[in-house]
Design a protein around this motif. Structure first.
Motif, PDB file in Angstrom:
ATOM      1  N   CYS A  35     -28.896  20.981  31.610  1.00  0.00           N
ATOM      2  CA  CYS A  35     -28.097  19.868  31.108  1.00  0.00           C
ATOM      3  C   CYS A  35     -26.627  20.204  31.320  1.00  0.00           C
ATOM      4  CB  CYS A  35     -28.372  19.606  29.624  1.00  0.00           C
ATOM      5  SG  CYS A  35     -28.003  21.000  28.541  1.00  0.00           S
ATOM      6  N   THR A  36     -25.801  19.163  31.261  1.00  0.00           N
ATOM      7  CA  THR A  36     -24.361  19.401  31.290  1.00  0.00           C
ATOM      8  C   THR A  36     -23.899  19.745  29.880  1.00  0.00           C
ATOM      9  OG1 THR A  36     -23.724  17.113  30.798  1.00  0.00           O
ATOM     10  CG2 THR A  36     -24.130  17.680  33.133  1.00  0.00           C
ATOM     11  N   PRO A  37     -22.718  20.375  29.733  1.00  0.00           N
ATOM     12  CA  PRO A  37     -22.206  20.616  28.375  1.00  0.00           C
ATOM     13  C   PRO A  37     -22.062  19.323  27.571  1.00  0.00           C
ATOM     14  CG  PRO A  37     -20.996  21.933  29.964  1.00  0.00           C
ATOM     15  CD  PRO A  37     -21.877  21.015  30.763  1.00  0.00           C
ATOM     16  N   GLY A  38     -21.637  18.237  28.231  1.00  0.00           N
ATOM     17  CA  GLY A  38     -21.492  16.971  27.525  1.00  0.00           C
ATOM     18  C   GLY A  38     -22.813  16.428  27.014  1.00  0.00           C
ATOM     19  N   GLN A  39     -23.883  16.577  27.818  1.00  0.00           N
ATOM     20  CA  GLN A  39     -25.214  16.133  27.374  1.00  0.00           C
ATOM     21  C   GLN A  39     -25.694  16.963  26.186  1.00  0.00           C
ATOM     22  OE1 GLN A  39     -27.058  16.612  31.213  1.00  0.00           O
ATOM     23  NE2 GLN A  39     -27.224  14.391  31.524  1.00  0.00           N
ATOM     24  N   ARG A  40     -25.499  18.273  26.263  1.00  0.00           N
ATOM     25  CA  ARG A  40     -25.919  19.144  25.152  1.00  0.00           C
ATOM     26  C   ARG A  40     -25.179  18.776  23.874  1.00  0.00           C
ATOM     27  NH1 ARG A  40     -23.343  23.358  23.343  1.00  0.00           N
ATOM     28  NH2 ARG A  40     -22.165  23.639  25.274  1.00  0.00           N
ATOM     29  N   ARG A  41     -23.874  18.576  23.991  1.00  0.00           N
ATOM     30  CA  ARG A  41     -23.085  18.225  22.820  1.00  0.00           C
ATOM     31  C   ARG A  41     -23.432  16.836  22.302  1.00  0.00           C
ATOM     32  NH1 ARG A  41     -19.699  21.823  20.049  1.00  0.00           N
ATOM     33  NH2 ARG A  41     -18.901  23.353  21.496  1.00  0.00           N
ATOM     34  N   ALA A  42     -23.714  15.888  23.213  1.00  0.00           N
ATOM     35  CA  ALA A  42     -24.136  14.546  22.796  1.00  0.00           C
ATOM     36  C   ALA A  42     -25.434  14.646  21.989  1.00  0.00           C
ATOM     37  CB  ALA A  42     -24.325  13.643  24.001  1.00  0.00           C
ATOM     38  N   TYR A  43     -26.353  15.468  22.464  1.00  0.00           N
ATOM     39  CA  TYR A  43     -27.611  15.688  21.738  1.00  0.00           C
ATOM     40  C   TYR A  43     -27.332  16.238  20.338  1.00  0.00           C
ATOM     41  CZ  TYR A  43     -31.824  18.155  20.276  1.00  0.00           C
ATOM     42  OH  TYR A  43     -32.885  18.629  19.543  1.00  0.00           O
ATOM     43  N   GLU A  44     -26.455  17.211  20.252  1.00  0.00           N
ATOM     44  CA  GLU A  44     -26.149  17.820  18.960  1.00  0.00           C
ATOM     45  C   GLU A  44     -25.543  16.810  17.990  1.00  0.00           C
ATOM     46  OE1 GLU A  44     -23.600  21.058  20.029  1.00  0.00           O
ATOM     47  OE2 GLU A  44     -25.239  22.267  20.855  1.00  0.00           O
ATOM     48  N   LEU A  45     -24.619  15.992  18.470  1.00  0.00           N
ATOM     49  CA  LEU A  45     -23.973  15.055  17.550  1.00  0.00           C
ATOM     50  C   LEU A  45     -24.926  13.930  17.140  1.00  0.00           C
ATOM     51  CD1 LEU A  45     -22.706  12.141  18.891  1.00  0.00           C
ATOM     52  CD2 LEU A  45     -21.353  13.826  20.127  1.00  0.00           C
ATOM     53  N   LEU A  46     -25.778  13.472  18.059  1.00  0.00           N
ATOM     54  CA  LEU A  46     -26.727  12.410  17.704  1.00  0.00           C
ATOM     55  C   LEU A  46     -27.766  12.911  16.708  1.00  0.00           C
ATOM     56  CD1 LEU A  46     -27.292  10.696  21.167  1.00  0.00           C
ATOM     57  CD2 LEU A  46     -26.049   9.766  19.199  1.00  0.00           C
ATOM     58  N   ALA A  48     -27.383  15.235  14.614  1.00  0.00           N
ATOM     59  CA  ALA A  48     -26.702  15.517  13.342  1.00  0.00           C
ATOM     60  C   ALA A  48     -26.280  14.226  12.630  1.00  0.00           C
ATOM     61  CB  ALA A  48     -25.487  16.400  13.577  1.00  0.00           C
ATOM     62  N   GLY A  49     -26.516  13.078  13.273  1.00  0.00           N
ATOM     63  CA  GLY A  49     -26.172  11.804  12.664  1.00  0.00           C
ATOM     64  C   GLY A  49     -24.692  11.469  12.701  1.00  0.00           C
ATOM     65  N   GLU A  50     -23.951  12.092  13.611  1.00  0.00           N
ATOM     66  CA  GLU A  50     -22.517  11.812  13.695  1.00  0.00           C
ATOM     67  C   GLU A  50     -22.265  10.527  14.473  1.00  0.00           C
ATOM     68  OE1 GLU A  50     -19.802  15.278  14.086  1.00  0.00           O
ATOM     69  OE2 GLU A  50     -21.635  16.319  14.706  1.00  0.00           O
TER      70      GLU A  50
END
Length: 198
Positions: A35-46, A48-50
């Protein structure tokens, strides 16, 4: 889950951030580095309910506060050889926002367009043209416009798709989530860069 990819997974997490099948698939992809860093971070924020919109709105102010919290010479100190300093990061955020403004408008006005991809490293040659304060202002103004536009969109608008060469077809909703993930990644990078002079 052979038919799943990051675009589909992130779209489904907007609907159900607790989807265990999707989360298991995503965790496997992350552990493999697929994955790209942006995809990984998008996954984390989604998961986490952000709020994607709130994160997009908050980033420019967070960047400004960090940049203004240190003496100006610290902005040009890199954490290591070949790594970006704070000035580089601010310019990159401004440039990336300009690119995404075009991507968003293309998706909204064309049928599944090919959307602009670029290698950000060669763009560093232009950073010296613009003072860092101007780059920060450019990022702030462009991001305000991005957020205002994104908040005005209907669910049907957010379902529209574009095709990015290195990520494939994805909805505008996912593009915005990955942009928020990209922000999160560079905020961490900026903190590291600013700490390099300590």
């Amino acid at each position: 889950m052979s038919d799943i990819d990051w675009a589909k997974a992130l779209d489904q997490l907007f609907e159900n951030p607790h989807d265990q099948e999707i989360r298991s698939w995503a965790e496997g992809e992350i552990s493999r580095g697929a994955c790209t860093p942006g995809q990984r971070r998008a996954y984390e924020l989604l998961t986490a309910g952000e709020s994607v919109m709130d994160l997009l709105q908050a980033t420019p102010d967070a960047v400004r506060k960090m940049v203004e919290s240190v003496p100006a010479p610290r902005l040009t100190v890199a954490p290591g050889d070949g790594e970006w300093n704070a000035v580089h990061i601010v310019h990159h955020l401004a440039d990336n926002e300009a690119v995404n403004a075009v991507r968003i408008r293309s998706v909204l006005t064309e049928d599944t367009p090919e959307i602009f991809g670029y290698d950000s490293d060669p763009w560093t040659r232009f950073f010296a043209v613009e003072p860092v304060e101007d780059a920060l202002e450019r990022f702030e103004v462009s991001r305000r416009n991005t957020v205002a536009l994104a908040r005005s969109l209907s669910s049907e608008d957010l379902d529209r798709k574009g095709v990015l060469s290195y990520r494939g077809a994805e909805s505008l909703r996912v593009l915005l989530a990955v942009l928020a993930g990209h922000d999160r990644d560079h905020l961490d990078q900026l903190r590291d860069a600013l700490a390099a002079g300590d």
